[in-house]
Motif scaffolding. Sequence first.
Motif, short mmCIF file in Angstrom:
data_model
loop_
_atom_site.label_atom_id
_atom_site.label_comp_id
_atom_site.label_asym_id
_atom_site.label_seq_id
_atom_site.Cartn_x
_atom_site.Cartn_y
_atom_site.Cartn_z
N ASP A 243 0.99 -1.13 -0.07
CA ASP A 243 -0.10 -0.06 -0.07
C ASP A 243 0.73 1.43 0.12
OD1 ASP A 243 -2.38 -1.03 -0.29
OD2 ASP A 243 -2.56 -1.48 2.11
N PHE B 288 2.31 1.90 -3.49
CA PHE B 288 1.16 2.32 -4.42
C PHE B 288 0.64 3.77 -4.05
CE2 PHE B 288 -3.50 3.12 -5.17
CZ PHE B 288 -3.46 2.81 -6.34
N ALA C 251 2.52 -4.15 -7.95
CA ALA C 251 1.52 -5.17 -8.57
C ALA C 251 2.24 -6.58 -8.67
CB ALA C 251 1.43 -4.88 -9.88
N GLU D 14 1.98 -8.14 -4.70
CA GLU D 14 0.85 -8.77 -4.42
C GLU D 14 -0.02 -9.03 -5.67
OE1 GLU D 14 -2.99 -6.93 -1.99
OE2 GLU D 14 -0.94 -6.91 -1.07
N ARG E 88 -3.31 -6.84 -7.10
CA ARG E 88 -3.35 -5.56 -6.89
C ARG E 88 -3.71 -4.99 -8.42
NH1 ARG E 88 -2.37 -2.62 -2.19
NH2 ARG E 88 -2.92 -0.64 -3.77
N TRP F 169 -11.80 -3.32 -7.67
CA TRP F 169 -10.58 -2.35 -7.55
C TRP F 169 -11.12 -0.81 -7.07
CZ3 TRP F 169 -8.09 1.78 -9.58
CH2 TRP F 169 -8.12 1.75 -11.36
N ARG G 9 -13.10 -0.95 -3.40
CA ARG G 9 -12.41 -1.89 -2.64
C ARG G 9 -13.13 -1.97 -1.39
NH1 ARG G 9 -6.25 -0.77 -2.82
NH2 ARG G 9 -6.15 -2.92 -1.89
#
Length: 693
Positions: free
Chosen positions: A198, A201, A235, A238, A241, A282, A285
């Motif tokens: 996270d 991201f 990506a 995980e 994602r 996504w 979420r």
Amino acid sequence: MPQLADRLTELAADGQAITFAAIGLTPDTVANQAGDVAAGPFAPYLAEAVADAYNRSDAQWQPAASAFPQGLAAQPSVLHLTASMDALLHSHAAAKSLGKSLTTALLDDLLGHIERAPLLAAARLEGAVRLAVADAVTPFKVWQALEDVPSDGPEDFLERLPRLLGLTLDRWADEDTIADTVRALLQQLVHDEAADVDAMFELGCDLLRRALSSQDMGSITTHLVQARKQFETAAQAEEARDDARTYAAVCDALLAFGRHDAAAIDGAADQIANALDQREAWLHRTHQPTWLQPRRSAEIAWHRLILQLRAAATALQEDAWLDAWEALDTVLTAYSAARTVCPLANDTSQGLALLVQPAIEDSFLRQQAFLAQLRHATQATGQHVARSFDTATASALLNAVDAAAQRESDPATPSATGDGSDDDDPGGAVIARLQRLAPTLLLLLRDRALSIGRALDDQQLLLLDGLAYDSDVARLKATDPLIVPKLDELMTELSAHPSFTGEVRRTFLALVEQTLLFLKSRSDITRTNLFGTTKKGAPPPFDYRRKPEGEGARKPVEADLQRDFHQWLQAGPLHNVVLVEPVDVGMGRADVMAHFGALRYLTEIKQDGSDNDHTYLESRYLAQAAEYSNTNAPFGQLLVLDLTPKKDTQGNLRPDELAWATTHRPKGATTDRAVVVGIVAGNRETPSAFSRK
């Protein structure tokens, strides 16, 4: 004596609205017990009553409301704390009045709560950030709390921290002190197993946002490369994602413009499409609180980006960045929509939803995107015949734009009216003229508008401002309080149709979005230059929306609406995506056909002076509008020019009241035909006509 908790339990069990009036206790009794109740399991019910009291401006319950934050500070349950904040923030007035005391209560001993109850601490910090984002309080206490947050805290706390930090950057990226602190904290969280993906991201989002704020291609490219690295790493770390994978593909597409790499642009568009088709979740979420989740309509911007990328890949221009500016502008729209939050609830009678979008300095990007659209307009004057936008006007406009760009790149170049010194316009005559004739152009282009304004006459300036206005209103703002909720509503209704998937969903939503924005723009009767300009002394251009004045005055017909809507689509954000054609005007029909490759959607155009009731219009025209979808996707539109008398209506409908979705199924058929219906108000009076005499 009846207890407050008992009354709350009884009202909840009976399914009644929870208000202080329904509770039936005296203000003093409620005030004495409010603190204890706010610390217990009935806190969300009490929060409902507090919100209702503020919505009704009922001051007698002020002592009880004031006791609520202090009691909430002792709330041990994450669920009850979160539900209480949700209930309380149904009231803008409650958020504003109690914001300071709530923030103090939520942040009190936050570090201690992080160690003792990390999930509860995360909920408390989220509540405080939510209040600050909503501008219910100044953000300084929240900033201080974020500066003190440890990067090596408990896992349950850290895994919820990156999204709050990303939201902080979205909201206050221009505040260097807190922005640098948050970026440093995210960099530290990249090395923590609970928060690493996270955090990567959010760092990628920050870099993408900085790319969209940059004012030169070098900075844009640098930030895009760095953002892509963060998204791709997230990506790969995980598997699920898809959000990171999609943003990485966006960066790939934008970077490919600089290489003139059509195959890479097309491939990136396919990656984005696959992510959206395979996992819409996504964008919504489920592990995020409702107020942090994007609106359903955020999906439309991503679909439009896919369509634009595919169109650019098939017709990549020699000056690739001309297309890239429009693509960047669409990415800005998509990012803003996906990251817009709703810190205050929207299902309250006290007002519209408070939507807060990322704070991105986008003036330079919007200028470049608009200038790219202007260049397109000068190359396709036939799409603006209704505005008298001929070749000579287009040439003058293009020369003025190019001259303004040259003066910006070479300050030594003399201005159009003198030597470029401040003495050329000591009285601000150029600015005053632009404010009078082309205010939207001045807002979009700022200093460059001054150079353009000097080179164009009044008629050309009025024409250009009409183009600027259409360009501006054709961009959906993520915080639009009318169109965004209406789009959400239409998407929900259309999604019930089994054929509303894949490319049909992508293309028809793009058309519906532009139709709603068209309805909103044409609801503004004060715009006088939407339909062209005239020379001095000549009568004003015909405005089909206005009530005809005098005997022999031309009356509006459905062909007027057809030409206007046709031009809107041809000149708008979909100009390089969709083929738009008028249908059978000579045979008395006035329709508009939009082609997205093999998919076709017909917009049936009608006029009616009898009634504008939804049921009446459907009974008259729905079957015909639905009939044209029999040989293609079962979706279409119906636009009705409402020519009913407006004198006795006491006003006109709002844009969100002018459109709805419905279905029609012929006898014996097995497939519903879905139709989006819109009304364009004609025969309109000026606002002053509704004043009582």
